[in-house]
Design a protein around this motif. Sequence first.
Motif, PDB file in Angstrom:
ATOM      1  N   GLN A 470       0.810  -1.218   0.000  1.00  0.00           N
ATOM      2  CA  GLN A 470       0.000   0.000   0.000  1.00  0.00           C
ATOM      3  C   GLN A 470       0.844   1.270   0.000  1.00  0.00           C
ATOM      4  N   ALA A 471       2.158   1.131   0.109  1.00  0.00           N
ATOM      5  CA  ALA A 471       3.029   2.307   0.159  1.00  0.00           C
ATOM      6  C   ALA A 471       3.061   3.000  -1.197  1.00  0.00           C
ATOM      7  N   GLY A 472       2.949   4.317  -1.184  1.00  0.00           N
ATOM      8  CA  GLY A 472       3.014   5.095  -2.412  1.00  0.00           C
ATOM      9  C   GLY A 472       4.434   5.174  -2.953  1.00  0.00           C
ATOM     10  N   ARG A 473       4.546   5.628  -4.187  1.00  0.00           N
ATOM     11  CA  ARG A 473       5.858   5.684  -4.831  1.00  0.00           C
ATOM     12  C   ARG A 473       6.829   6.596  -4.095  1.00  0.00           C
ATOM     13  N   THR A 474       6.332   7.663  -3.509  1.00  0.00           N
ATOM     14  CA  THR A 474       7.216   8.653  -2.873  1.00  0.00           C
ATOM     15  C   THR A 474       7.379   8.422  -1.374  1.00  0.00           C
ATOM     16  N   LYS A 475       6.838   7.338  -0.847  1.00  0.00           N
ATOM     17  CA  LYS A 475       6.945   7.097   0.595  1.00  0.00           C
ATOM     18  C   LYS A 475       8.371   6.713   0.957  1.00  0.00           C
ATOM     19  N   ASP A 476       8.888   7.320   2.010  1.00  0.00           N
ATOM     20  CA  ASP A 476      10.268   7.081   2.412  1.00  0.00           C
ATOM     21  C   ASP A 476      10.395   5.692   3.020  1.00  0.00           C
ATOM     22  N   VAL A 477      11.542   5.068   2.795  1.00  0.00           N
ATOM     23  CA  VAL A 477      11.744   3.707   3.282  1.00  0.00           C
ATOM     24  C   VAL A 477      11.767   3.674   4.812  1.00  0.00           C
ATOM     25  N   LEU A 478      12.178   4.762   5.458  1.00  0.00           N
ATOM     26  CA  LEU A 478      12.152   4.806   6.921  1.00  0.00           C
ATOM     27  C   LEU A 478      10.732   4.673   7.452  1.00  0.00           C
ATOM     28  N   GLU A 479       9.775   5.316   6.803  1.00  0.00           N
ATOM     29  CA  GLU A 479       8.375   5.206   7.221  1.00  0.00           C
ATOM     30  C   GLU A 479       7.872   3.785   7.038  1.00  0.00           C
ATOM     31  N   VAL A 480       8.281   3.146   5.958  1.00  0.00           N
ATOM     32  CA  VAL A 480       7.871   1.756   5.725  1.00  0.00           C
ATOM     33  C   VAL A 480       8.437   0.852   6.814  1.00  0.00           C
ATOM     34  N   GLU A 481       9.691   1.058   7.178  1.00  0.00           N
ATOM     35  CA  GLU A 481      10.303   0.253   8.255  1.00  0.00           C
ATOM     36  C   GLU A 481       9.564   0.452   9.567  1.00  0.00           C
ATOM     37  N   ASP A 482       9.206   1.698   9.876  1.00  0.00           N
ATOM     38  CA  ASP A 482       8.467   1.963  11.118  1.00  0.00           C
ATOM     39  C   ASP A 482       7.093   1.309  11.093  1.00  0.00           C
ATOM     40  N   ASP A 483       6.423   1.362   9.953  1.00  0.00           N
ATOM     41  CA  ASP A 483       5.096   0.747   9.853  1.00  0.00           C
ATOM     42  C   ASP A 483       5.176  -0.766  10.027  1.00  0.00           C
ATOM     43  N   LEU A 484       6.200  -1.384   9.465  1.00  0.00           N
ATOM     44  CA  LEU A 484       6.367  -2.829   9.628  1.00  0.00           C
ATOM     45  C   LEU A 484       6.604  -3.199  11.083  1.00  0.00           C
ATOM     46  N   GLN A 485       7.277  -2.319  11.800  1.00  0.00           N
ATOM     47  CA  GLN A 485       7.610  -2.621  13.188  1.00  0.00           C
ATOM     48  C   GLN A 485       6.457  -2.327  14.128  1.00  0.00           C
ATOM     49  N   ASP A 486       5.627  -1.341  13.817  1.00  0.00           N
ATOM     50  CA  ASP A 486       4.609  -0.878  14.760  1.00  0.00           C
ATOM     51  C   ASP A 486       3.195  -1.355  14.435  1.00  0.00           C
ATOM     52  N   TYR A 487       3.003  -2.087  13.346  1.00  0.00           N
ATOM     53  CA  TYR A 487       1.646  -2.475  12.958  1.00  0.00           C
ATOM     54  C   TYR A 487       1.037  -3.375  14.033  1.00  0.00           C
ATOM     55  N   ASP A 488      -0.201  -3.076  14.399  1.00  0.00           N
ATOM     56  CA  ASP A 488      -0.866  -3.789  15.489  1.00  0.00           C
ATOM     57  C   ASP A 488      -1.143  -5.242  15.092  1.00  0.00           C
ATOM     58  N   ALA A 489      -0.764  -6.172  15.979  1.00  0.00           N
ATOM     59  CA  ALA A 489      -0.921  -7.589  15.671  1.00  0.00           C
ATOM     60  C   ALA A 489      -2.390  -7.994  15.581  1.00  0.00           C
ATOM     61  N   SER A 490      -3.247  -7.441  16.451  1.00  0.00           N
ATOM     62  CA  SER A 490      -4.664  -7.803  16.415  1.00  0.00           C
ATOM     63  C   SER A 490      -5.315  -7.323  15.113  1.00  0.00           C
ATOM     64  N   ARG A 491      -4.970  -6.110  14.684  1.00  0.00           N
ATOM     65  CA  ARG A 491      -5.503  -5.604  13.420  1.00  0.00           C
ATOM     66  C   ARG A 491      -5.003  -6.447  12.249  1.00  0.00           C
ATOM     67  N   LEU A 492      -3.772  -6.902  12.351  1.00  0.00           N
ATOM     68  CA  LEU A 492      -3.206  -7.754  11.313  1.00  0.00           C
ATOM     69  C   LEU A 492      -3.978  -9.063  11.218  1.00  0.00           C
ATOM     70  N   ARG A 493      -4.352  -9.602  12.366  1.00  0.00           N
ATOM     71  CA  ARG A 493      -5.129 -10.838  12.376  1.00  0.00           C
ATOM     72  C   ARG A 493      -6.508 -10.620  11.743  1.00  0.00           C
ATOM     73  N   GLU A 494      -7.112  -9.470  12.020  1.00  0.00           N
ATOM     74  CA  GLU A 494      -8.402  -9.154  11.407  1.00  0.00           C
ATOM     75  C   GLU A 494      -8.277  -9.075   9.885  1.00  0.00           C
ATOM     76  N   LEU A 495      -7.209  -8.444   9.421  1.00  0.00           N
ATOM     77  CA  LEU A 495      -6.992  -8.361   7.973  1.00  0.00           C
ATOM     78  C   LEU A 495      -6.814  -9.743   7.365  1.00  0.00           C
ATOM     79  N   GLN A 496      -6.090 -10.601   8.075  1.00  0.00           N
ATOM     80  CA  GLN A 496      -5.886 -11.952   7.579  1.00  0.00           C
ATOM     81  C   GLN A 496      -7.211 -12.691   7.450  1.00  0.00           C
ATOM     82  N   MET A 497      -8.078 -12.544   8.452  1.00  0.00           N
ATOM     83  CA  MET A 497      -9.382 -13.214   8.397  1.00  0.00           C
ATOM     84  C   MET A 497     -10.244 -12.630   7.279  1.00  0.00           C
TER      85      MET A 497
END
Length: 768
Positions: A470-497
């Motif tokens: 979902q990252a846009g073309r101009t999104k900085d790689v640092l923001e992507v790294e932070d999002d990967l590290q901070d994404y909520d596990a429960s929300r991730l499970r909901e997305l998986q379901m």
Amino acid sequence: MDQADIPALLSRLASDEDAARKMAVFKLQSSINDPAFADVFISSGGLVILRRLIMTAGGNTLAYSLQSLTRLLEVDMGWDIFEGPAAGDLVERIVELIVTNPLVNILRGAMSILVALVGRSQSSGGGGGGGENTGLSPRTPTAAHTPGTFGFRALKPAVAVYPQFFELVIQQLQSADHALCANALMLINALIRDAVSSDGSIGSGAAAQAKGSGVPASEEWSKFIKRLQDLGLIRAVFNLLQSSALQDLAHPLLEFQSLTKVLLRKWREVRVDLERPEHRRALKGLHLASAPDRKHANGVTGAAGGTGEDGDAAKKGSRRHNPEKWRRLGFETESPAIEFETAGFLGMMDLTDYVRKNEDGFQKLLLEQSTRPLNERCPVARASLAVTMILYDHFEVDKSDLEDIRGYLALNDAKSHDKLFRPLLLQWSRLHTAGLHAFFRLWKSTGAQRDDFDKVAELVRVLVEQVVGQAGRTKDVLEVEDDLQDYDASRLRELQMELLELSFEDQWGPHLFQVRDELKHEALQFVKEQRIRCLLQGSWFTKPMPHTRQESYTKRRLYQPWRYAKLSHNRRYLHYADFPEKLPYEPGLDALTEKIDLGTISSVVSNVSTNPEADAAESEADQSPNSSTPTLRHNGAAITKPTTKITIYSFADDMAHSTTTPISPDTTINLTPGPGSTEPKEQPVLTLYPLNHSLASEWLDGLLMLLSQAPITAETNKLVTLVSEYGLKIRLLNVRLEQMYAAPVGRGSGVGVVPSREGLDEDYFYEI
């Protein structure tokens, strides 16, 4: 220019006057791309004069000469200029211009010539032996010629003289001149394409040299790519992909992106072989970076009194290795080379790169895992290989970008750019490290065990799709790294379901929609009958005490606080009556002196909430012993003040002509139509005050369903949904296992293998 003018043109090109040469070569560049003109020009000895100008001229004369040669090569003619003993001097002159000349128009022409020269390795039968089918090979030659020296090996002697060549070419990727920047990137693409040609070497000359020196060819191209990366190539192209210069650099950028996938594929195809020194060194580096137990790393001697073979080995000082040397790092066995079969050398590169850049964290992680039970330890090496393949699949590395490039001209909007250009592909190493850290975090937060490895890997796959995808073309790689590290596990499970549900509906959707519609209709009929039976059973309601000053004392004295209502057995009349107190038994229809013909009812209105949250709040309030609902007292008896009401309306004309509908004593009816009114006016004929929200839902929706209207309260709709979903689950439980493994219709009569039930019993349940 007419072909008859060629002798005069050649004469001016060979003139000693710079002005004459400049004007002649200026006219030459606009005519030489005509194959007929070029053929006469070459046959008249024009290549010799053009070569002399490139070797000796300067300024605009040199720029026009380079442009003329570029256009000649574009029509696949004039390759003879790179053949013979003087060809090396010409190539060295062009390389020298790129290294030493600051003029943009000269640099553009020089790089264009080298792009054609290096690209000739893949487009011709000689030289490079053909290139890998990347879908991006240069034009195919149409004229026969004597094979010459093309590809990287044509540049190699000149690069040896000017070793800063590659660095200066990469620096031109930061040029403000987009044409120069595009030419520099096309030259780099041509060099990479030649490096990963089918023989796996940097030109056939390099292949021969590598073979003679005993160096594997794959190591040659790999070292060359690493050299370019160390000079800042990845960062420079990444910046271009995120810049606003896409329109001018689209094709070389897409080509570089495609070549990056080619490199990733080639690295994955390289099999990890412990017979190769480079692979042995990589594995040894992993082991040493893990800070192994010193007694196992350096060897220990046997016991002082050891006897037999063990004692002999101890006396010889033999080394004894840790029996879990590789499993301690997260491999499944003590033969790590086998476990790289899927990810190949690419998986080893990612793992060693992570360990090299995060050695302290790697050691702390292994130390932390060693304190846990074996079943709860996170297998670091397996996790790294899993993340590598997740990224490999996410970026569709096996898919060629040729179709995307062909369709580029039709793309103009930013969304299409975000889909086509993938700058994050170039940040592979950083994404791998961030994904691996996310794997460790999810493993810990979910309390996973060894058997749950695939489940955690699927969560990481969903995480990468959500964040990186979902990252846009101009999104900085640092923001992507932070999002990967901070994404909520429960929300991730909901997305998986949600994704699983979408996948299930894609396969079973049409069937499920049909079944759900049928079950919803059946559930609606079931709930309708239940609600109507509540009306047939009858219920008690309260009545508010008259509180206006105009009420007479007699009316207050005759106030009866309880009302009982009940539907007749034929479901045509609603009977009701008022009582001074709530009776201990249910009154019969003969005791209910008043009734309403349901055929005269025009509408039913209520203040009962249709919001599920309000339903829950009111239900809690009804059941709470400390409820703040006010109470009234009549003749010493406490009566709860009603908070909801249901009002039944009928048209005035119906009431005026109806002999079967007595009017309630507490109902005021205005039979006079409004000024200019020609339609009958609605008037309330009965108001009910339910004791609680559930009773209000039953009576309101029951009356609506009797009038063939849809239920509106959340409680009834929730009940309809519950019954329909319950029916769906019951039907799914009736699906036999053999049906799930049956062969598709029209694909033969064979069926799949049904798993054995050996060791299973019938002690199971289904939670609804």
